[in-house]
Each structure stands twice: as structure tokens, then as C-alpha cells.
Scaffold this motif. Structure first.
Motif, PDB file in Angstrom:
ATOM      1  N   LYS A  99      51.968   7.678 -21.224  1.00  0.00           N
ATOM      2  CA  LYS A  99      53.389   7.046 -21.823  1.00  0.00           C
ATOM      3  C   LYS A  99      53.862   8.128 -22.487  1.00  0.00           C
ATOM      4  O   LYS A  99      53.015   8.677 -23.024  1.00  0.00           O
ATOM      5  CB  LYS A  99      52.479   5.886 -22.393  1.00  0.00           C
ATOM      6  CG  LYS A  99      53.936   5.023 -22.573  1.00  0.00           C
ATOM      7  CD  LYS A  99      53.744   3.551 -23.938  1.00  0.00           C
ATOM      8  CE  LYS A  99      53.156   2.774 -22.753  1.00  0.00           C
ATOM      9  NZ  LYS A  99      52.507   1.201 -23.976  1.00  0.00           N
ATOM     10  N   LYS A 100      55.071   8.311 -22.165  1.00  0.00           N
ATOM     11  CA  LYS A 100      55.401   9.309 -22.979  1.00  0.00           C
ATOM     12  C   LYS A 100      56.764   8.519 -24.507  1.00  0.00           C
ATOM     13  O   LYS A 100      56.942   7.374 -23.971  1.00  0.00           O
ATOM     14  CB  LYS A 100      56.810   9.777 -22.220  1.00  0.00           C
ATOM     15  CG  LYS A 100      56.327  10.851 -21.091  1.00  0.00           C
ATOM     16  CD  LYS A 100      57.262  11.512 -20.935  1.00  0.00           C
ATOM     17  CE  LYS A 100      56.719  12.649 -19.845  1.00  0.00           C
ATOM     18  NZ  LYS A 100      55.600  13.396 -19.353  1.00  0.00           N
ATOM     19  N   GLU A 101      56.892   8.747 -24.823  1.00  0.00           N
ATOM     20  CA  GLU A 101      57.231   8.401 -26.278  1.00  0.00           C
ATOM     21  C   GLU A 101      58.835   8.583 -26.296  1.00  0.00           C
ATOM     22  O   GLU A 101      59.161   9.498 -25.879  1.00  0.00           O
ATOM     23  CB  GLU A 101      56.928   9.479 -28.107  1.00  0.00           C
ATOM     24  CG  GLU A 101      55.248   9.112 -27.439  1.00  0.00           C
ATOM     25  CD  GLU A 101      54.605   7.851 -28.176  1.00  0.00           C
ATOM     26  OE1 GLU A 101      55.456   7.014 -28.674  1.00  0.00           O
ATOM     27  OE2 GLU A 101      53.981   6.976 -27.523  1.00  0.00           O
ATOM     28  N   PRO A 102      59.346   7.485 -26.721  1.00  0.00           N
ATOM     29  CA  PRO A 102      61.125   8.295 -27.101  1.00  0.00           C
ATOM     30  C   PRO A 102      61.265   9.349 -27.670  1.00  0.00           C
ATOM     31  O   PRO A 102      60.750   9.980 -28.303  1.00  0.00           O
ATOM     32  CB  PRO A 102      61.323   6.822 -28.282  1.00  0.00           C
ATOM     33  CG  PRO A 102      60.413   5.576 -28.255  1.00  0.00           C
ATOM     34  CD  PRO A 102      59.316   6.980 -28.207  1.00  0.00           C
ATOM     35  N   GLU A 103      62.491   9.950 -26.534  1.00  0.00           N
ATOM     36  CA  GLU A 103      63.422  11.723 -26.992  1.00  0.00           C
ATOM     37  C   GLU A 103      63.339  11.535 -27.690  1.00  0.00           C
ATOM     38  O   GLU A 103      64.489  10.575 -29.202  1.00  0.00           O
ATOM     39  CB  GLU A 103      63.867  12.015 -26.082  1.00  0.00           C
ATOM     40  CG  GLU A 103      63.494  12.016 -24.852  1.00  0.00           C
ATOM     41  CD  GLU A 103      64.058  12.609 -23.104  1.00  0.00           C
ATOM     42  OE1 GLU A 103      64.943  13.162 -23.787  1.00  0.00           O
ATOM     43  OE2 GLU A 103      63.378  12.542 -21.507  1.00  0.00           O
ATOM     44  N   ASP A 104      63.624  12.393 -29.128  1.00  0.00           N
ATOM     45  CA  ASP A 104      64.111  12.423 -30.082  1.00  0.00           C
ATOM     46  C   ASP A 104      65.983  12.792 -30.355  1.00  0.00           C
ATOM     47  O   ASP A 104      66.784  12.646 -30.610  1.00  0.00           O
ATOM     48  CB  ASP A 104      63.459  14.091 -31.054  1.00  0.00           C
ATOM     49  CG  ASP A 104      62.143  13.333 -31.841  1.00  0.00           C
ATOM     50  OD1 ASP A 104      62.098  12.259 -31.594  1.00  0.00           O
ATOM     51  OD2 ASP A 104      61.525  14.960 -31.916  1.00  0.00           O
ATOM     52  N   LYS A 105      66.286  13.479 -28.963  1.00  0.00           N
ATOM     53  CA  LYS A 105      67.746  13.385 -28.450  1.00  0.00           C
ATOM     54  C   LYS A 105      67.900  12.065 -29.262  1.00  0.00           C
ATOM     55  O   LYS A 105      69.085  12.007 -29.314  1.00  0.00           O
ATOM     56  CB  LYS A 105      68.166  14.578 -27.165  1.00  0.00           C
ATOM     57  CG  LYS A 105      69.207  14.224 -27.551  1.00  0.00           C
ATOM     58  CD  LYS A 105      69.317  15.275 -25.475  1.00  0.00           C
ATOM     59  CE  LYS A 105      70.931  15.548 -25.431  1.00  0.00           C
ATOM     60  NZ  LYS A 105      71.035  15.965 -24.410  1.00  0.00           N
ATOM     61  N   GLN A 106      67.986  10.902 -28.239  1.00  0.00           N
ATOM     62  CA  GLN A 106      68.473   9.646 -28.194  1.00  0.00           C
ATOM     63  C   GLN A 106      68.042   8.761 -28.705  1.00  0.00           C
ATOM     64  O   GLN A 106      69.510   8.637 -29.108  1.00  0.00           O
ATOM     65  CB  GLN A 106      67.389   9.340 -26.843  1.00  0.00           C
ATOM     66  CG  GLN A 106      68.745   7.584 -26.710  1.00  0.00           C
ATOM     67  CD  GLN A 106      67.025   6.730 -25.431  1.00  0.00           C
ATOM     68  OE1 GLN A 106      66.670   7.340 -25.222  1.00  0.00           O
ATOM     69  NE2 GLN A 106      68.362   5.583 -25.412  1.00  0.00           N
ATOM     70  N   MET A 107      67.053   9.007 -30.304  1.00  0.00           N
ATOM     71  CA  MET A 107      67.678   8.874 -30.946  1.00  0.00           C
ATOM     72  C   MET A 107      68.123   9.386 -32.445  1.00  0.00           C
ATOM     73  O   MET A 107      68.730   8.747 -33.185  1.00  0.00           O
ATOM     74  CB  MET A 107      65.339   8.654 -32.036  1.00  0.00           C
ATOM     75  CG  MET A 107      64.862   7.964 -31.124  1.00  0.00           C
ATOM     76  SD  MET A 107      65.094   5.933 -31.193  1.00  0.00           S
ATOM     77  CE  MET A 107      64.902   6.047 -32.607  1.00  0.00           C
ATOM     78  N   LYS A 108      67.936  10.326 -32.183  1.00  0.00           N
ATOM     79  CA  LYS A 108      69.486  11.625 -33.293  1.00  0.00           C
ATOM     80  C   LYS A 108      70.486  10.624 -32.861  1.00  0.00           C
ATOM     81  O   LYS A 108      71.244  10.710 -33.686  1.00  0.00           O
ATOM     82  CB  LYS A 108      69.328  12.747 -33.247  1.00  0.00           C
ATOM     83  CG  LYS A 108      68.052  13.220 -33.579  1.00  0.00           C
ATOM     84  CD  LYS A 108      67.864  14.874 -32.844  1.00  0.00           C
ATOM     85  CE  LYS A 108      67.096  15.499 -33.769  1.00  0.00           C
ATOM     86  NZ  LYS A 108      66.801  17.262 -33.432  1.00  0.00           N
ATOM     87  N   PHE A 109      71.394  10.345 -31.447  1.00  0.00           N
ATOM     88  CA  PHE A 109      72.300   9.980 -31.209  1.00  0.00           C
ATOM     89  C   PHE A 109      72.665   8.798 -31.766  1.00  0.00           C
ATOM     90  O   PHE A 109      73.881   8.388 -32.253  1.00  0.00           O
ATOM     91  CB  PHE A 109      73.127  10.235 -29.382  1.00  0.00           C
ATOM     92  CG  PHE A 109      73.608   9.409 -28.889  1.00  0.00           C
ATOM     93  CD1 PHE A 109      74.680   9.879 -29.357  1.00  0.00           C
ATOM     94  CD2 PHE A 109      73.311   8.260 -28.190  1.00  0.00           C
ATOM     95  CE1 PHE A 109      76.266   8.931 -28.569  1.00  0.00           C
ATOM     96  CE2 PHE A 109      75.182   7.491 -28.344  1.00  0.00           C
ATOM     97  CZ  PHE A 109      75.792   8.178 -28.056  1.00  0.00           C
ATOM     98  N   LEU A 110      71.773   7.706 -31.697  1.00  0.00           N
ATOM     99  CA  LEU A 110      72.123   6.792 -32.168  1.00  0.00           C
ATOM    100  C   LEU A 110      71.822   6.566 -33.602  1.00  0.00           C
ATOM    101  O   LEU A 110      72.696   5.642 -33.951  1.00  0.00           O
ATOM    102  CB  LEU A 110      70.323   5.977 -31.551  1.00  0.00           C
ATOM    103  CG  LEU A 110      69.914   5.260 -30.521  1.00  0.00           C
ATOM    104  CD1 LEU A 110      69.324   4.735 -30.040  1.00  0.00           C
ATOM    105  CD2 LEU A 110      71.433   4.309 -29.889  1.00  0.00           C
ATOM    106  N   ASP A 111      71.000   6.974 -34.051  1.00  0.00           N
ATOM    107  CA  ASP A 111      70.799   6.870 -35.915  1.00  0.00           C
ATOM    108  C   ASP A 111      72.302   8.045 -35.985  1.00  0.00           C
ATOM    109  O   ASP A 111      72.988   7.120 -37.310  1.00  0.00           O
ATOM    110  CB  ASP A 111      70.200   8.192 -36.371  1.00  0.00           C
ATOM    111  CG  ASP A 111      68.710   7.709 -36.061  1.00  0.00           C
ATOM    112  OD1 ASP A 111      68.794   6.678 -36.266  1.00  0.00           O
ATOM    113  OD2 ASP A 111      67.933   8.749 -36.224  1.00  0.00           O
TER     114      ASP A 111
END
Length: 118
Positions: A99-111
Motif C-alpha cells: 500500500k502506497k501513501e498518497p502522493e505529495d504532489k496531489q496533496m500540494k495541489f489541494l493545499d
């Protein structure tokens, strides 16, 4: 084939008692790793499984509500029981390990989106 006897669901009234139960469950998971590797014929070293188990417990470390901790304990015990009684397929176990953790790129976009920058 190992068989883990079911235990009745117990609600711990204090944080001290829940802490003891969490430590006991964690130890039981760690002691079960060699059996899991043998029974499921997993192609991962035991250290990888132990690290994955540790990370799952670390995810819930922030919980302070006794009810939430008791639910997490129930789910952890159920997972252990299903795993040791061979009620899972090898592919299910592999999905959990990989299981992979959520990508930082997607989280940065949402933030940045929620902050109104985009």
C-alpha cells in the motif's frame, strides 16, 4: 495451520488499560510475522512486514478518544485473526504490504487550491 481463538469484544474504560491492550496487540502482530511469512509464502523479508505493521500502528498514534482507540483495537484484532486463520488470500496480504501513501504532489495541489492560490 494456526488458529487464533476469537475473544469477546472488550471496551477499555481508561487510557492506561487501552495502552496495555495496544501494546499487547502490537506484540502479537510482531510475534506472528514468521508464521505469516511461512503460511502465505510471502516474497518479502520479515523486516518489511514488521515495518509495515509498525507504520499501521503509528498512523493511529494520535488518537486520544477512548472510543476511537477501542474501535481501532477491535479492527486490528480482527485483521490479525483473519490473517492467522488464513481467511485472506496471498494477494490481499500483498496489497496491504505494498500500500502506497498518497502522493505529495496531489496533496500540494489541494493545499494550494484550498488556500486560493490556483
Amino acid at each position: 495451520m494456526p488458529y487464533l481463538n476469537p475473544i469477546p469484544t472488550k471496551f477499555s474504560p481508561t487510557l492506561a488499560e487501552t495502552r496495555k491492550r495496544v501494546i499487547s496487540l502490537y506484540r502479537h502482530w510482531q510475534k506472528s510475522v514468521p508464521t505469516i511469512v511461512i503460511e502465505y509464502r510471502v516474497n518479502y523479508p520479515q523486516a518489511v512486514l514488521r515495518t509495515r505493521i509498525r507504520s499501521e500502528f503509528e498512523k493511529k498514534r494520535h488518537l486520544t478518544d477512548i472510543g476511537a482507540i477501542n474501535i481501532a483495537l477491535f479492527r486490528g484484532r480482527a485483521e490479525l485473526e483473519e490473517t492467522l486463520n488464513n481467511w485472506k488470500q496471498t494477494s490481499h496480504l500483498a496489497d496491504i504490504i505494498e500500500k502506497k501513501e498518497p502522493e505529495d504532489k496531489q496533496m500540494k495541489f489541494l493545499d494550494s487550491f484550498l488556500a486560493g492560490q490556483n
